[in-house]
Design a protein around this motif. Structure first.
Motif, short mmCIF file in Angstrom:
data_model
loop_
_atom_site.label_atom_id
_atom_site.label_comp_id
_atom_site.label_asym_id
_atom_site.label_seq_id
_atom_site.Cartn_x
_atom_site.Cartn_y
_atom_site.Cartn_z
N ILE A 16 0.85 -1.19 0.00
CA ILE A 16 0.00 0.00 0.00
C ILE A 16 0.88 1.24 0.00
CG2 ILE A 16 -1.78 1.29 1.23
CD1 ILE A 16 -2.74 -1.38 0.08
N LEU A 17 0.69 2.08 -1.00
CA LEU A 17 1.39 3.36 -1.10
C LEU A 17 0.40 4.47 -0.79
CD1 LEU A 17 3.35 2.67 -4.40
CD2 LEU A 17 4.22 2.56 -2.06
N PRO A 18 0.86 5.66 -0.50
CA PRO A 18 -0.07 6.77 -0.25
C PRO A 18 -1.01 6.99 -1.43
CG PRO A 18 2.17 7.40 0.33
CD PRO A 18 2.26 6.08 -0.37
N THR A 19 -2.22 7.44 -1.13
CA THR A 19 -3.19 7.73 -2.17
C THR A 19 -2.65 8.84 -3.08
OG1 THR A 19 -5.00 7.14 -0.71
CG2 THR A 19 -5.55 8.50 -2.61
N ILE A 20 -2.82 8.66 -4.37
CA ILE A 20 -2.38 9.65 -5.34
C ILE A 20 -3.62 10.29 -5.95
CG2 ILE A 20 -1.10 10.04 -7.47
CD1 ILE A 20 0.50 7.51 -6.77
#
Length: 164
Positions: A85-89
């Motif tokens: 999970i990466l930060p929301t873009i």
């Protein structure tokens, strides 16, 4: 989270930076320098390691770039690295992506590198992708950069910096 396959021969050194201001906050740096196993170590503090998925993903030594990942020569979307999970873009998110890629495919819309946010999430479907023919980013309205088709069998450095 829906996963998107990476269709390319080899990929080396991926850097992801997300920043709400001018300062940078490194969230992902995968040097891809392992020689075996199914983990791509993330050197960013607190970042998630990548997990190699698919039977066609292997570590190899490239004469020009050193240790790299090989995803095979087909466009099989089941060979990829799951970076967690990466930060929301979103439309207003600042970010930088930088990586080297070597593709044996001709110009097409297959993903070399990308992400996909869960379409059922409250934020909706959000994605970014580099292909051999263009860079695309979901915004309102959708944004794409139609660059010159990438040459086959040649290392190319890709980078995008988005602010606002």
């Amino acid at each position: 989270m829906q996963k998107t396959g990476i269709a390319l021969f080899a990929l080396t050194g991926l850097l992801l930076i997300f920043s709400p201001q001018a300062e940078s906050a490194l969230v992902g740096y995968w040097p891809l320098d392992a020689t075996s196993g199914n983990i791509a170590t993330n050197l960013a503090p607190g970042g998630t390691n990548g997990v190699l998925v698919g039977s066609g993903v292997t570590w190899m030594n490239d004469g020009a770039r050193g240790q790299v990942l090989n995803f095979g020569t087909s466009s099989n979307p089941t060979n990829y690295v799951d970076a967690g999970i990466l930060p929301t873009i979103g439309d207003a998110t600042n970010f930088t992506w930088s990586f080297w890629a070597y593709s044996q495919q001709g110009a097409n819309n297959n993903v070399i590198l990308g992400n996909r946010w869960n379409a059922d999430a409250p934020a909706g479907s959000q994605w970014i992708k580099f292909t051999t023919s263009k860079f695309e980013f979901t915004t309102s309205p959708q944004f794409f950069l139609d660059y010159t088709d990438l040459p086959q069998a040649q290392w190319i450095h890709h980078a995008v910096v988005k602010r606002g």
